[in-house]
Design an enzyme around this catalytic site. Structure first.
Site, PDB file in Angstrom:
ATOM      1  N   LEU A 145      -4.815  25.149 -38.098  1.00 45.61           N
ATOM      2  CA  LEU A 145      -4.018  25.774 -37.051  1.00 45.61           C
ATOM      3  C   LEU A 145      -2.857  26.584 -37.610  1.00 45.61           C
ATOM      4  O   LEU A 145      -1.741  26.519 -37.132  1.00 45.61           O
ATOM      5  CB  LEU A 145      -3.456  24.725 -36.077  1.00 45.61           C
ATOM      6  CG  LEU A 145      -4.456  24.038 -35.158  1.00 45.61           C
ATOM      7  CD1 LEU A 145      -3.731  23.050 -34.263  1.00 45.61           C
ATOM      8  CD2 LEU A 145      -5.201  25.043 -34.319  1.00 45.61           C
ATOM      9  N   CYS A 146      -3.136  27.291 -38.696  1.00 42.06           N
ATOM     10  CA  CYS A 146      -2.064  28.154 -39.187  1.00 42.06           C
ATOM     11  C   CYS A 146      -2.627  29.544 -39.468  1.00 42.06           C
ATOM     12  O   CYS A 146      -2.319  30.153 -40.471  1.00 42.06           O
ATOM     13  CB  CYS A 146      -1.391  27.556 -40.402  1.00 42.06           C
ATOM     14  SG  CYS A 146      -2.527  26.911 -41.610  1.00 42.06           S
ATOM     15  N   GLY A 147      -3.480  30.019 -38.583  1.00 43.25           N
ATOM     16  CA  GLY A 147      -4.001  31.373 -38.697  1.00 43.25           C
ATOM     17  C   GLY A 147      -4.885  31.537 -39.915  1.00 43.25           C
ATOM     18  O   GLY A 147      -5.579  30.611 -40.325  1.00 43.25           O
TER      19      GLY A 147
END
Lengths: 292, 135
Positions: free
Chosen positions: A87-89
């Site tokens: 969930l950090c691109g």
């Protein structure tokens, strides 16, 4: 046509998601600030170390050290500093794409962070060691990684050690970067701060004559591993700052998307509701007309 | 003539100590050293142990890890990977860490791990030494 109840349910769920992503965005923002501050807290250490290096450098000319030995590169080790969570691109994606560029046969990997370990396992590359580091990296964690790499190098198991991490350029921009850790080419100064790993401060001697205990060479020899440990520590902090800012940006866009979706769905919902009312009115009036 | 020394202890994580003191005792690689103001410039290695800073006639104790010290006239700057003030040392925790480290050392480990465990053992021993001396 979906029923009004379906749409209502949908709106509710999207709103919940938006709330969660919003919270994650806030958390990431505060963690990013913390990582940046931690990196800056190392500044006195860095400047003092540069002072010492400067003084020592004057007295210890024609110095050689096992960590500075340049050999033909037959085997190299790569330290990958990734995140533990997703969930950090595109952060890990970009990082691991770089990691895949090394030659599989001559490269062993040392990983820090779970995503890198998973990647190595999945692609069946040679994993030499696996390290973890906390959300607020500790110096002892960096030291463990750096010590391990130094061992590999001095034992001659590898001829070069690189470190691959995400460089923090700005909140919106992070780039994977490879840096050579060993052998140490020339003795450079270290800097602290989130951009610290990039450039290095100039080393200068004050001109004061120093006594050394035990000797200039010994002090310098003991200094090198320390400066490496410190570099790895700064890199961990930088990687953390990158991770949190990437997560913050990813979560912000997720929140924005969710809000837009809620807006669209509400519009849809109102349209259907209006259409139903109009239809019902029509039915009532036409029924009344038929009765009279 | 200056009568005080500026003692600074910095770790990669923070600047732990920065005060004007009258005398510093620190654990050098070749034995304890006592530093008074106007010392000759000296660069030395330090080993895990205790630093005693005398300020206003009172002794302050700190535990430090391995590192370096740079002494210039009236400034003593210690560069180390650990520094804890005596009052902040958690004796129980340090004792636990010592036991854990000793137990780990008793097992058969490879060289890397031995070095690491020995380092953490030295850290906890330094902390314990400082703490116990305080009573």
């Amino acid at each position: 046509m979906p029923s009004t109840r379906d749409i209502r349910r949908r709106i509710k769920s999207v709103k919940n998601t938006a709330q969660i992503t919003k919270a994650m965005q806030m958390v990431a923002a505060s963690k990013m600030r913390k990582a940046q501050q931690a990196a800056l807290a190392g500044r006195p250490y860095a400047s003092l170390m540069n002072e010492v290096l400067g003084e020592v450098g004057v007295d210890a000319t024609d110095f050689s050290h096992p960590l500075m030995e340049v050999r033909e590169v037959k085997k190299r080790a790569v330290i990958i500093v990734s995140t533990d969570k997703g969930l950090c691109g595109g952060l890990n994606g970009n990082l691991l794409r770089e990691a895949a560029k090394f030659d599989t046969n001559t490269t062993v990997y040392i990983t820090a962070g779970r995503k890198a370990s998973q990647f190595i396992a999945r692609t069946k590359r040679q994993l030499s060691a696996e390290f973890t580091y906390k959300d607020a990296p500790l110096f002892s964690e960096a030291r463990a990684i750096s010590k391990f790499a130094q061992e590999l190098f001095t034992k001659g198991e590898v001829d070069q050690v690189d470190i691959l991490y995400t460089n923090f350029i700005s909140t919106l921009n992070q780039k994977p970067q490879v840096r050579q850790l060993l052998p140490i080419g020339e003795i450079k100064g270290v800097t602290a701060g989130v951009h610290g790993a990039e450039e290095s401060e100039a080393i200068k001697a004050s001109g004061v004559e120093f006594l050394f205990e035990p000797s200039a060479h010994t002090v310098l020899g003991a200094m090198l591993p320390h400066s490496l440990n410190f570099q790895v520590y700064q890199i961990l902090l930088e990687a953390k700052a990158s991770e949190h800012s990437a997560r913050m940006v990813a979560m912000k866009s997720a929140t924005d998307n969710a809000k837009q979706l809620v807006k669209d769905l509400t519009l849809e919902y109102n349209k259907i509701r209006q259409a139903t009312i109009t239809k019902e009115l029509l039915e009532i009036t036409s029924a009344a007309m038929a009765m009279s | 003539m200056a009568t005080t020394l500026k003692l600074e202890i910095v770790t990669p994580e923070a600047k732990t100590y920065s005060e004007d003191v009258e005398m510093v005792t620190l654990p050098g690689a070749e034995g304890e050293m006592g530093i008074y103001p106007n010392h000759v410039p000296l660069m030395a290695q330090v080993v895990p142990g205790e630093v005693i800073a005398r300020k206003g006639g009172q002794d302050h104790f700190l535990a430090i890890g391995e590192g370096f010290v740079e002494i210039t006239g009236n400034r003593v700057a210690i560069l180390t990977d650990m520094a804890i003030k005596a009052e902040n040392i958690d004796e129980v925790k340090a004792e636990e860490a010592r036991k854990r480290a000793e137990a780990r050392l008793a097992e058969k480990l490879d060289d890397t791990e031995t070095a690491l465990v020995a380092a953490s053992l030295a850290h906890s021993l330094a902390q314990l030494k400082v703490k116990r001396r305080n009573r």
